[in-house]
Design a protein around this motif. Structure first.
Motif, PDB file in Angstrom:
ATOM      1  N   GLU A 132       0.787  -0.744  -0.304  1.00 60.82           N
ATOM      2  CA  GLU A 132      -0.218   0.130  -0.490  1.00 60.82           C
ATOM      3  C   GLU A 132       0.973   1.501  -0.193  1.00 60.82           C
ATOM      4  O   GLU A 132       2.005   1.386   0.191  1.00 60.82           O
ATOM      5  N   GLU A 133       0.016   2.443  -0.780  1.00 59.92           N
ATOM      6  CA  GLU A 133       0.869   3.645  -0.531  1.00 59.92           C
ATOM      7  C   GLU A 133       1.212   4.420   0.856  1.00 59.92           C
ATOM      8  O   GLU A 133      -0.095   3.997   1.887  1.00 59.92           O
ATOM      9  N   LYS A 134       1.989   4.957   1.206  1.00 56.00           N
ATOM     10  CA  LYS A 134       1.814   5.924   2.634  1.00 56.00           C
ATOM     11  C   LYS A 134       2.398   7.079   2.277  1.00 56.00           C
ATOM     12  O   LYS A 134       2.360   7.413   1.438  1.00 56.00           O
ATOM     13  N   PHE A 135       1.449   7.386   2.929  1.00 56.37           N
ATOM     14  CA  PHE A 135       1.218   9.459   3.044  1.00 56.37           C
ATOM     15  C   PHE A 135       2.613   9.665   3.815  1.00 56.37           C
ATOM     16  O   PHE A 135       2.713   9.156   4.932  1.00 56.37           O
ATOM     17  N   MET A 136       3.218  10.521   3.270  1.00 57.01           N
ATOM     18  CA  MET A 136       4.470  11.138   3.560  1.00 57.01           C
ATOM     19  C   MET A 136       4.550  12.219   3.527  1.00 57.01           C
ATOM     20  O   MET A 136       5.771  13.416   3.708  1.00 57.01           O
ATOM     21  N   LYS A 141       6.532  11.708  -2.731  1.00 55.34           N
ATOM     22  CA  LYS A 141       4.799  10.912  -3.466  1.00 55.34           C
ATOM     23  C   LYS A 141       5.577   9.889  -3.128  1.00 55.34           C
ATOM     24  O   LYS A 141       7.308   9.542  -3.520  1.00 55.34           O
ATOM     25  N   THR A 142       5.358   8.512  -2.506  1.00 52.86           N
ATOM     26  CA  THR A 142       5.286   6.803  -2.608  1.00 52.86           C
ATOM     27  C   THR A 142       4.525   6.270  -3.381  1.00 52.86           C
ATOM     28  O   THR A 142       3.151   6.081  -3.506  1.00 52.86           O
ATOM     29  N   PRO A 164      12.368  11.346  13.937  1.00 51.59           N
ATOM     30  CA  PRO A 164      12.152   9.936  13.385  1.00 51.59           C
ATOM     31  C   PRO A 164      10.616   9.821  13.207  1.00 51.59           C
ATOM     32  O   PRO A 164      10.262   9.242  14.014  1.00 51.59           O
ATOM     33  N   ASP A 165      10.390  10.400  12.035  1.00 44.53           N
ATOM     34  CA  ASP A 165       9.459  10.049  11.905  1.00 44.53           C
ATOM     35  C   ASP A 165       8.506   8.962  10.533  1.00 44.53           C
ATOM     36  O   ASP A 165       7.448   8.078   9.822  1.00 44.53           O
ATOM     37  N   ALA A 184       3.070  13.012   8.176  1.00 50.01           N
ATOM     38  CA  ALA A 184       3.612  13.724   6.553  1.00 50.01           C
ATOM     39  C   ALA A 184       5.249  13.895   8.093  1.00 50.01           C
ATOM     40  O   ALA A 184       5.379  14.027   9.053  1.00 50.01           O
ATOM     41  N   VAL A 185       5.669  14.290   7.131  1.00 45.23           N
ATOM     42  CA  VAL A 185       7.403  13.752   7.382  1.00 45.23           C
ATOM     43  C   VAL A 185       7.397  15.310   8.232  1.00 45.23           C
ATOM     44  O   VAL A 185       7.745  16.529   7.426  1.00 45.23           O
TER      45      VAL A 185
END
Length: 538
Positions: A132-136, A141-142, A164-165, A184-185
């Protein structure tokens, strides 16, 4: 110095180097995905396998193996070739064949190394794994199905950025790199993971599907989004600037840039001023150059020199400030200022407004006192250097001013000039460490120098620096500030400061050279704005 043989060639190396580093000293190229010079060693991609004697009769990961005297390193044997082909085949088992639609295409380590070190066919016919794609966040864009779990992004965010995200969860085939709770990072350096990612798992979200690398013209340049002057590469296609990437510069930014530097490029295509405008009845209308210049000239002729002022903005180039200084100096104008924030510097020796330790040299400091500055937001790349020194256990930090998360520990010592003045008489643990320090440094920022009592803050800081033998460093926020101060773009005898020029009734004619960060709403002077964008100043 110890010596080792690499493919029969003897080389000397520094004690503590790894087999990979020694092989590269000898000019041999070692493929790698997880290894990076500025990150801790993970040793989990296994692409850097070499044969080492004496040692077990099998390939070994050169990135994690310490080199020793008398060692024989073989990088081109049949065993090594077969091992690398096996590793590459294993990495490609789950990697999707989407190179034609992948933004990493053309500058992808996996593509390059599959061609150079991989097999020419695949023996795997099963279903590939999907992730699955991740939200960063809005910048990264992942496409995590492409991820090969090299953990470069995890190590960068944890070690360099200090946030450390990003982490690695699960085991075996279920292993995934993710942000915790789809967060979000939260780092000013987060988009550097795009450059670090050796495959197309992490790419630039704003740049997605814009261009291929071979279409772009590459121009070396210098960043102006903060006062650090990071080395950057500007990639353009035709007249359009499409992206900004970091260039290697050990003395300034190493190989990182801030997110602001990377994505401010979007603003180049919006609200650009491409013709002169004249305001009539409260509205701007397009005008010819002849009309605009004639109007400005008539206003200048009608005003006396003491009723004319010039303010240079934070992004103004030194060449135009020099031209303005010469022009208005010939007219007898003394009200010139490049300090929109009212910074109390510019009258003394040049060293008083410089970062005297140098950016690379600040890593030699063992105790640093921050005064009125937040380097994490004002100079994120420099903040990473402070963190690197702190993580190594070689830096003590004290802060006077804003309490903020700097990504490293510090001792809070108060706020304002009073806290500074009291420091020399204090008997705190930090003061004891300051007295014992070999290379103490003070870093003073715009938060202290731009206040109404900035002069008092600067004097108190200078007294503390002198008392403890500290290196004096000013951390500016404006790229043009040092150039303007070097040129003497400050009020002359009888001249007004930037704040005084914008007061009601102070001037008849006010020139704003890209000055957008100062409030001119109270001024009733005839205003001439020279800049690139239709923003606050315009």
């Amino acid at each position: 110095m110890p010596k080792a043989k690499v493919n029969g060639v003897e080389v000397e190396f520094e004690p503590g180097m790894t087999v990979l580093q020694v092989a590269e000293l000898a000019g041999e190229e070692i493929p790698r995905f997880c290894y990076h010079e500025r990150l801790s060693i993970a040793g989990n991609c296994r692409m850097c396998l070499v044969e080492v004697k004496p040692g077990p009769p099998k390939p070994q990961a050169s990135c994690a193996l310490p080199a020793s005297d008398g060692q024989e390193i073989i990088t081109n044997s049949a065993m090594v070739k077969k091992a690398r082909e096996g590793v590459m085949e294993f990495l490609l088992i789950n990697h999707p064949l989407d190179c034609p639609i992948c933004d990493q295409g053309g500058e992808c380590d996996l593509q390059d190394q599959a061609m150079g070190y991989g097999r020419d066919d695949s023996r795997y016919g099963e279903n590939k794994r999907a992730v699955e794609e991740k939200f960063m966040g809005p910048l990264i864009k992942t496409v995590m199905t492409r991820c090969i779990q090299c953990t470069r992004c995890v190590r960068f965010i944890t070690e360099v950025a200090g946030v450390p995200d990003i982490g690695l969860i699960s085991r075996g085939e279920d292993v995934e790199i993710t942000t915790y709770l789809d967060k979000a990072v939260a780092s000013e350096l987060s988009a550097n993971v795009i450059d670090l990612c050796p495959v197309g798992a992490l790419t630039s979200k704003p740049y997605a599907f814009n261009a291929r690398p071979w279409e772009l013209k590459k121009t070396e340049s210098v960043d102006v989004m903060d006062a650090l002057g990071c080395s950057i590469r500007v990639d353009s296609r035709g007249p359009a600037v499409l992206r900004v990437l970091p260039r290697l510069n050990e003395d300034i930014n190493e190989e990182w840039i801030s997110d602001k530097t990377r994505y401010a490029v979007d603003g180049l295509s919006r609200q650009r001023l491409d013709k002169p405008y004249v305001r009539e009845a409260g509205k701007l209308r397009p005008a010819s150059w002849a009309e605009a210049l004639s109007l400005v000239a008539s206003k200048l002729k009608a005003a006396s020199p003491d009723r004319i002022g010039v303010i240079a903005g934070d992004l103004q180039d030194a060449e135009s400030m020099k031209a303005a200084k010469d022009l208005f100096g010939s007219l007898g104008v003394t009200s010139l200022d490049c300090r929109q924030d009212g910074m109390a510097l510019g009258a003394g020796a040049r060293e008083t407004w410089l970062f005297n330790a140098t950016i690379a040299g600040i890593e030699a400091a063992d105790v640093i006192l921050f005064v009125g500055t937040n380097p994490r937001t004002e100079a994120p790349v420099l903040n990473a250097r402070f963190r690197k020194r702190w993580v190594a256990g070689a830096l003590e930090v004290g802060v006077i001013g804003e309490q903020a998360d700097l990504t490293f520990g510090y001792e809070y010592l108060g706020a304002g000039a009073a806290s500074l003045s009291a420091l020399a008489k204090s008997k705190s643990d930090f003061v004891k460490r300051l007295k014992d320090a070999k290379n103490p440094a003070i870093v003073i920022g715009a938060g202290a120098l731009g206040r109404a009592d900035g002069g008092a803050s600067a004097k108190a800081a200078a007294d503390v620096a002198k008392a403890f033998g500290m290196t004096w460093n000013v951390l500016h926020t404006a790229a043009s500030r040092v150039g303007g101060l070097d040129l003497g773009f400050i009020p002359g005898e009888g001249g007004k400061t930037a704040a005084e020029m914008t007061a009601k009734g102070a001037l008849d004619v006010l020139f704003l050279m890209g000055a957008d960060e100062i409030d001119v709403t109270a001024s009733d002077a005839f205003t001439v704005y020279m800049g690139t964008h239709g923003d606050a100043g315009a």
